[in-house]
Design a protein around this motif. Structure first.
Motif, PDB file in Angstrom:
ATOM      1  N   ILE A   8       0.834  -1.192   0.000  1.00 54.95           N
ATOM      2  CA  ILE A   8       0.000   0.000   0.000  1.00 54.95           C
ATOM      3  C   ILE A   8       0.869   1.242   0.000  1.00 54.95           C
ATOM      4  CG2 ILE A   8      -1.979  -1.079   1.108  1.00 54.95           C
ATOM      5  CD1 ILE A   8      -1.016  -0.020   3.743  1.00 54.95           C
ATOM      6  N   VAL A   9       0.458   2.243  -0.776  1.00 53.01           N
ATOM      7  CA  VAL A   9       1.176   3.505  -0.876  1.00 53.01           C
ATOM      8  C   VAL A   9       0.165   4.609  -0.694  1.00 53.01           C
ATOM      9  CG1 VAL A   9       2.656   4.949  -2.294  1.00 53.01           C
ATOM     10  CG2 VAL A   9       2.743   2.464  -2.553  1.00 53.01           C
ATOM     11  N   SER A  10       0.453   5.577   0.159  1.00 54.27           N
ATOM     12  CA  SER A  10      -0.495   6.662   0.372  1.00 54.27           C
ATOM     13  C   SER A  10       0.197   7.877   0.939  1.00 54.27           C
ATOM     14  CB  SER A  10      -1.603   6.225   1.332  1.00 54.27           C
ATOM     15  OG  SER A  10      -2.508   7.286   1.587  1.00 54.27           O
ATOM     16  N   GLU A  11      -0.316   9.059   0.530  1.00 53.59           N
ATOM     17  CA  GLU A  11       0.010  10.276   1.259  1.00 53.59           C
ATOM     18  C   GLU A  11      -0.777  10.264   2.568  1.00 53.59           C
ATOM     19  OE1 GLU A  11       0.512  14.174  -1.017  1.00 53.59           O
ATOM     20  OE2 GLU A  11      -0.958  13.067  -2.177  1.00 53.59           O
ATOM     21  N   ILE A  12      -0.287  10.937   3.580  1.00 53.58           N
ATOM     22  CA  ILE A  12      -1.047  11.090   4.807  1.00 53.58           C
ATOM     23  C   ILE A  12      -2.302  11.889   4.493  1.00 53.58           C
ATOM     24  CG2 ILE A  12      -1.080  12.166   7.086  1.00 53.58           C
ATOM     25  CD1 ILE A  12       1.842  11.485   7.356  1.00 53.58           C
ATOM     26  N   SER A  40      -8.852  11.356   4.629  1.00 49.67           N
ATOM     27  CA  SER A  40      -9.977  10.846   3.861  1.00 49.67           C
ATOM     28  C   SER A  40     -10.601   9.634   4.541  1.00 49.67           C
ATOM     29  CB  SER A  40      -9.510  10.450   2.449  1.00 49.67           C
ATOM     30  OG  SER A  40     -10.506   9.698   1.795  1.00 49.67           O
ATOM     31  N   ARG A  41     -11.898   9.715   4.857  1.00 50.64           N
ATOM     32  CA  ARG A  41     -12.577   8.596   5.494  1.00 50.64           C
ATOM     33  C   ARG A  41     -12.655   7.409   4.540  1.00 50.64           C
ATOM     34  NH1 ARG A  41     -17.649   6.459   5.659  1.00 50.64           N
ATOM     35  NH2 ARG A  41     -18.286   5.463   7.624  1.00 50.64           N
ATOM     36  N   ARG A  42     -12.890   7.694   3.249  1.00 52.42           N
ATOM     37  CA  ARG A  42     -13.008   6.609   2.280  1.00 52.42           C
ATOM     38  C   ARG A  42     -11.697   5.848   2.164  1.00 52.42           C
ATOM     39  NH1 ARG A  42     -13.157   6.521  -3.499  1.00 52.42           N
ATOM     40  NH2 ARG A  42     -12.791   8.768  -3.545  1.00 52.42           N
ATOM     41  N   ALA A  43     -10.590   6.561   2.196  1.00 49.93           N
ATOM     42  CA  ALA A  43      -9.285   5.905   2.133  1.00 49.93           C
ATOM     43  C   ALA A  43      -9.061   5.054   3.369  1.00 49.93           C
ATOM     44  CB  ALA A  43      -8.182   6.950   2.004  1.00 49.93           C
ATOM     45  N   ALA A  44      -9.466   5.553   4.520  1.00 50.24           N
ATOM     46  CA  ALA A  44      -9.269   4.798   5.757  1.00 50.24           C
ATOM     47  C   ALA A  44     -10.078   3.505   5.749  1.00 50.24           C
ATOM     48  CB  ALA A  44      -9.658   5.661   6.954  1.00 50.24           C
ATOM     49  N   VAL A  45     -11.319   3.583   5.259  1.00 53.00           N
ATOM     50  CA  VAL A  45     -12.157   2.391   5.185  1.00 53.00           C
ATOM     51  C   VAL A  45     -11.543   1.375   4.233  1.00 53.00           C
ATOM     52  CG1 VAL A  45     -14.386   1.501   4.421  1.00 53.00           C
ATOM     53  CG2 VAL A  45     -14.281   3.582   5.810  1.00 53.00           C
ATOM     54  N   ALA A  46     -11.094   1.832   3.062  1.00 53.25           N
ATOM     55  CA  ALA A  46     -10.507   0.928   2.079  1.00 53.25           C
ATOM     56  C   ALA A  46      -9.233   0.299   2.612  1.00 53.25           C
ATOM     57  CB  ALA A  46     -10.213   1.680   0.783  1.00 53.25           C
ATOM     58  N   LEU A  47      -8.417   1.088   3.285  1.00 55.57           N
ATOM     59  CA  LEU A  47      -7.176   0.576   3.833  1.00 55.57           C
ATOM     60  C   LEU A  47      -7.462  -0.483   4.892  1.00 55.57           C
ATOM     61  CD1 LEU A  47      -4.128   0.639   4.100  1.00 55.57           C
ATOM     62  CD2 LEU A  47      -4.353   2.597   5.630  1.00 55.57           C
ATOM     63  N   THR A  48      -8.474  -0.255   5.726  1.00 52.50           N
ATOM     64  CA  THR A  48      -8.832  -1.227   6.745  1.00 52.50           C
ATOM     65  C   THR A  48      -9.264  -2.538   6.124  1.00 52.50           C
ATOM     66  OG1 THR A  48      -9.513   0.518   8.261  1.00 52.50           O
ATOM     67  CG2 THR A  48     -10.370  -1.682   8.694  1.00 52.50           C
ATOM     68  N   LEU A  49     -10.090  -2.457   5.079  1.00 52.39           N
ATOM     69  CA  LEU A  49     -10.531  -3.670   4.395  1.00 52.39           C
ATOM     70  C   LEU A  49      -9.360  -4.425   3.794  1.00 52.39           C
ATOM     71  CD1 LEU A  49     -13.773  -2.461   2.606  1.00 52.39           C
ATOM     72  CD2 LEU A  49     -13.611  -4.330   4.245  1.00 52.39           C
ATOM     73  N   PHE A  50      -8.429  -3.683   3.184  1.00 50.37           N
ATOM     74  CA  PHE A  50      -7.300  -4.341   2.550  1.00 50.37           C
ATOM     75  C   PHE A  50      -6.404  -5.016   3.580  1.00 50.37           C
ATOM     76  CE2 PHE A  50      -4.618  -5.381  -0.830  1.00 50.37           C
ATOM     77  CZ  PHE A  50      -3.307  -5.170  -0.455  1.00 50.37           C
ATOM     78  N   GLU A  84      -7.814   7.229  -1.493  1.00 50.32           N
ATOM     79  CA  GLU A  84      -6.564   7.932  -1.752  1.00 50.32           C
ATOM     80  C   GLU A  84      -5.345   7.029  -1.550  1.00 50.32           C
ATOM     81  OE1 GLU A  84      -6.373  11.522   0.458  1.00 50.32           O
ATOM     82  OE2 GLU A  84      -8.209  12.343  -0.398  1.00 50.32           O
ATOM     83  N   VAL A  85      -5.607   5.769  -1.260  1.00 54.12           N
ATOM     84  CA  VAL A  85      -4.540   4.790  -1.073  1.00 54.12           C
ATOM     85  C   VAL A  85      -4.310   4.063  -2.393  1.00 54.12           C
ATOM     86  CG1 VAL A  85      -3.874   2.677   0.166  1.00 54.12           C
ATOM     87  CG2 VAL A  85      -5.122   4.487   1.355  1.00 54.12           C
ATOM     88  N   LEU A  86      -3.050   3.819  -2.721  1.00 56.95           N
ATOM     89  CA  LEU A  86      -2.718   3.044  -3.912  1.00 56.95           C
ATOM     90  C   LEU A  86      -2.330   1.640  -3.484  1.00 56.95           C
ATOM     91  CD1 LEU A  86      -2.188   3.090  -7.039  1.00 56.95           C
ATOM     92  CD2 LEU A  86       0.226   3.507  -6.455  1.00 56.95           C
ATOM     93  N   LEU A  87      -3.017   0.637  -4.040  1.00 57.64           N
ATOM     94  CA  LEU A  87      -2.662  -0.759  -3.812  1.00 57.64           C
ATOM     95  C   LEU A  87      -1.781  -1.222  -4.956  1.00 57.64           C
ATOM     96  CD1 LEU A  87      -6.175  -2.176  -2.815  1.00 57.64           C
ATOM     97  CD2 LEU A  87      -4.492  -1.033  -1.374  1.00 57.64           C
ATOM     98  N   SER A  88      -0.715  -1.942  -4.634  1.00 58.56           N
ATOM     99  CA  SER A  88       0.218  -2.410  -5.648  1.00 58.56           C
ATOM    100  C   SER A  88       0.523  -3.883  -5.400  1.00 58.56           C
ATOM    101  CB  SER A  88       1.514  -1.597  -5.600  1.00 58.56           C
ATOM    102  OG  SER A  88       2.490  -2.138  -6.471  1.00 58.56           O
ATOM    103  N   VAL A  89       0.428  -4.681  -6.457  1.00 57.55           N
ATOM    104  CA  VAL A  89       0.749  -6.106  -6.375  1.00 57.55           C
ATOM    105  C   VAL A  89       2.031  -6.348  -7.159  1.00 57.55           C
ATOM    106  CG1 VAL A  89      -0.062  -8.453  -6.781  1.00 57.55           C
ATOM    107  CG2 VAL A  89      -1.705  -6.654  -6.224  1.00 57.55           C
ATOM    108  N   VAL A 101       0.683   9.080  -7.420  1.00 65.99           N
ATOM    109  CA  VAL A 101       0.927   9.432  -6.023  1.00 65.99           C
ATOM    110  C   VAL A 101       2.049  10.457  -5.927  1.00 65.99           C
ATOM    111  CG1 VAL A 101       1.632   8.553  -3.760  1.00 65.99           C
ATOM    112  CG2 VAL A 101       0.114   7.188  -5.207  1.00 65.99           C
ATOM    113  N   ALA A 102       3.129  10.205  -6.691  1.00 64.71           N
ATOM    114  CA  ALA A 102       4.260  11.129  -6.677  1.00 64.71           C
ATOM    115  C   ALA A 102       3.867  12.500  -7.219  1.00 64.71           C
ATOM    116  CB  ALA A 102       5.407  10.547  -7.508  1.00 64.71           C
ATOM    117  N   GLU A 103       3.037  12.549  -8.253  1.00 61.43           N
ATOM    118  CA  GLU A 103       2.590  13.817  -8.826  1.00 61.43           C
ATOM    119  C   GLU A 103       1.739  14.598  -7.833  1.00 61.43           C
ATOM    120  OE1 GLU A 103       1.579  16.986 -11.418  1.00 61.43           O
ATOM    121  OE2 GLU A 103       3.217  15.517 -11.460  1.00 61.43           O
ATOM    122  N   ARG A 104       0.863  13.897  -7.134  1.00 62.37           N
ATOM    123  CA  ARG A 104       0.018  14.564  -6.143  1.00 62.37           C
ATOM    124  C   ARG A 104       0.869  15.156  -5.021  1.00 62.37           C
ATOM    125  NH1 ARG A 104      -4.495  10.744  -4.413  1.00 62.37           N
ATOM    126  NH2 ARG A 104      -2.841   9.798  -3.159  1.00 62.37           N
TER     127      ARG A 104
END
Length: 231
Positions: A2-6, A9-19, A132-137, A172-175
């Motif tokens: 997982i890659v993310s800026e701090i 975002s509630r949606r990012a937190a929910v997605a990160l928790t699920l992942f 706002e989280v990036l998942l990478s495999v 992510v880097a651009e943001r």
């Protein structure tokens, strides 16, 4: 990985928790699925997510009937089996779509998230947004032009909606670059994952992108200075 800026975002937190709940060190994939997503079917529906020991984490099956607390399902291979309702989860038609960001799914839970990542990985799409989280495999192989800098720097810089780019480590880097240079904000990028997930490579690609942006800014600044009146 997982890659993310701090972010707040509630949606990012929910997605990160699920992942994080879906990671393989969990004692059971089924146990990490929210109870609200587990099936409470009392009449046949078209499809169900089924978790069964010894199989993939979750498989999609046709639901044939329900009797007492047991569902009879037919797997894609044609095999018919009975499974307790507590080991099933609801299927929603949005689970079949190819989302860049699974947080837009209806009734999101572990099963469709893992299936989406599996489908995308199978066609070489190793990056997926989760808010706002990036998942990478980690593909454990070279994917041609996946990290070709010239095309990405120009495309992201000219994006009509830079807040919704395609999922990629460069996005992510651009943001982060825009936040640091335009808003003057302090930026931190968190890269997390187990051993072998590709954390070092992700950091290297972020630094490549930021270094390229910095170099382009210096070239532009020197060009402006050379053409300024009195130069």
């Amino acid at each position: 990985m997982i890659v993310s800026e701090i972010s707040e975002s509630r949606r990012a937190a929910v997605a990160l928790t699920l992942f994080m709940r879906a990671l393989p060190w969990r004692r059971s994939s089924f146990e990490s699925t929210p109870a609200s997503s587990r099936s409470s079917v009392t009449s046949p529906v078209s499809r169900l997510w089924v978790h069964e020991s010894g199989r993939e984490a979750w498989v999609l099956a046709d639901h044939l009937e329900t009797r007492d607390e047991t569902a009879t399902v037919r797997l894609a291979c044609g095999q018919t089996m009975s499974v307790g309702l507590f080991k099933t989860a609801r299927h929603n038609p949005s689970h079949d779509d190819d989302w860049d960001d699974p947080t837009f799914m209806s009734d999101l839970h572990e099963a469709p998230l893992l299936e989406l990542l599996r489908r995308r990985f199978g066609r070489g799409a190793i990056y997926t947004w989760a808010g706002e989280v990036l998942l990478s495999v980690n593909p454990f192989e070279n994917i041609p032009r996946l990290h070709a800098l010239p095309g990405w720097t120009s495309a992201l810089a000219a994006a009509a909606n830079p807040s919704s780019p395609a999922p990629h480590i460069f996005a992510v880097a651009e943001r982060a670059w825009r936040s640091a240079t335009s808003a003057g904000a302090d930026v931190a990028i968190i890269v997390n994952g187990e051993s072998g997930a590709g954390k070092t490579e992700a950091c290297r690609q972020v630094l490549r992108y930021v270094s390229r942006c910095s170099a382009e800014c210096r070239v532009a600044a020197n060009a402006d200075a050379s053409t300024a009146p009195g130069a």
